[in-house]
Design a protein around this motif. Structure first.
Motif, short mmCIF file in Angstrom:
data_model
loop_
_atom_site.label_atom_id
_atom_site.label_comp_id
_atom_site.label_asym_id
_atom_site.label_seq_id
_atom_site.Cartn_x
_atom_site.Cartn_y
_atom_site.Cartn_z
N ASP A 42 0.84 -1.17 0.12
CA ASP A 42 0.07 0.03 -0.15
C ASP A 42 0.67 1.21 0.07
OD1 ASP A 42 -2.27 -1.59 0.16
OD2 ASP A 42 -2.51 -1.33 2.24
N SER A 43 1.85 1.30 0.92
CA SER A 43 2.74 2.47 0.94
C SER A 43 3.90 2.76 0.21
CB SER A 43 3.02 2.83 2.54
OG SER A 43 1.47 2.78 3.27
N LEU A 44 4.54 1.65 0.06
CA LEU A 44 5.75 1.44 -0.66
C LEU A 44 5.69 0.99 -2.04
CD1 LEU A 44 8.07 0.44 2.13
CD2 LEU A 44 7.53 2.97 1.59
N SER A 45 4.56 0.98 -2.85
CA SER A 45 4.28 0.58 -4.14
C SER A 45 5.18 1.48 -5.13
CB SER A 45 2.82 0.45 -4.59
OG SER A 45 2.58 1.78 -4.92
N PRO A 46 5.76 0.97 -6.42
CA PRO A 46 6.11 2.10 -7.32
C PRO A 46 5.27 3.05 -7.50
CG PRO A 46 6.56 -0.39 -7.85
CD PRO A 46 5.54 -0.50 -6.49
N ASP A 47 3.98 2.90 -7.77
CA ASP A 47 3.05 4.14 -8.19
C ASP A 47 3.01 5.18 -6.84
OD1 ASP A 47 2.45 3.05 -10.46
OD2 ASP A 47 0.49 2.06 -10.01
N GLU A 48 3.06 4.65 -5.65
CA GLU A 48 3.10 5.44 -4.61
C GLU A 48 4.41 6.32 -4.42
OE1 GLU A 48 1.93 7.50 -1.29
OE2 GLU A 48 0.79 6.51 -2.76
N ILE A 49 5.60 5.54 -4.72
CA ILE A 49 6.77 6.27 -4.59
C ILE A 49 6.64 7.30 -5.76
CG2 ILE A 49 9.18 5.87 -4.70
CD1 ILE A 49 8.13 4.93 -2.36
#
Length: 174
Positions: A42-49
């Motif tokens: 949830d928090s460290l996905s490529p999309d989130e980064i």
């Protein structure tokens, strides 16, 4: 030779890899695999980064040793901060060093970079949240003048944990 540089928009893979590896090294032994997996997804996905790097109110710094990524820091101002804070505040949201590179001054270098950035932006204080059970990190922050000002919830997967909120004044130019 250690170096600390502000990241670029194409550093998503480097920052994600550092994020996942350092977070796992720091917290896996003290949390369930399910909670760790959920947080990372949830928090460290490529999309989130990628989204975080693109946010103009956030900045990432990457520490390298002889060209090898060794740690990173994320700072936030304005609406990117995880708590509503006055305009004179900057948040250090994440500061992590790979275990093999700890005790080499990289964390201190990253913290100095945060203070330099805060000073350059006219901020008078830096704040952060640190897990109440992360004694080494708490001791590290205290060495930089951080004191506890409160606490807030941090959700890791399905586990609600307590982060201590700590704050330090931004010193005049060193």
């Amino acid at each position: 030779m250690p170096m600390i540089e502000m990241s670029r928009s194409d550093d998503v893979a480097v920052i994600r890899n550092l994020s996942v590896e350092t977070f796992t090294q720091t917290f896996a032994a003290l949390n369930t695999q399910e909670d760790m997996d959920k947080y990372i997804a949830d928090s460290l996905s490529p999309d989130e980064i990628r989204r975080e790097i693109a946010d103009p109110d956030s900045a990432f710094f990457v520490a390298t040793v002889d060209g090898v990524p060794a740690g990173y820091m994320k700072v936030n101002v304005g609406d990117a901060q995880t708590e509503k804070m006055p305009d004179d505040a900057m948040e250090v949201q994440r500061l992590y060093i790979l275990k093999v590179f700890k005790r080499h001054g990289l964390g201190a270098g990253l913290m100095r970079a945060a203070f330099d950035m805060a000073r350059a932006q006219g901020k008078t204080r830096i704040w952060l949240g640190v897990w109440e059970h992360n004694d080494p990190a708490i001791a590290f922050y205290k060495r930089f003048g951080f004191t506890q000002i409160g606490s807030h919830d941090f959700v890791l997967g399905d586990d609600r944990q307590t982060d201590l909120l700590m704050e330090a004044a931004v010193p005049a130019q060193e």
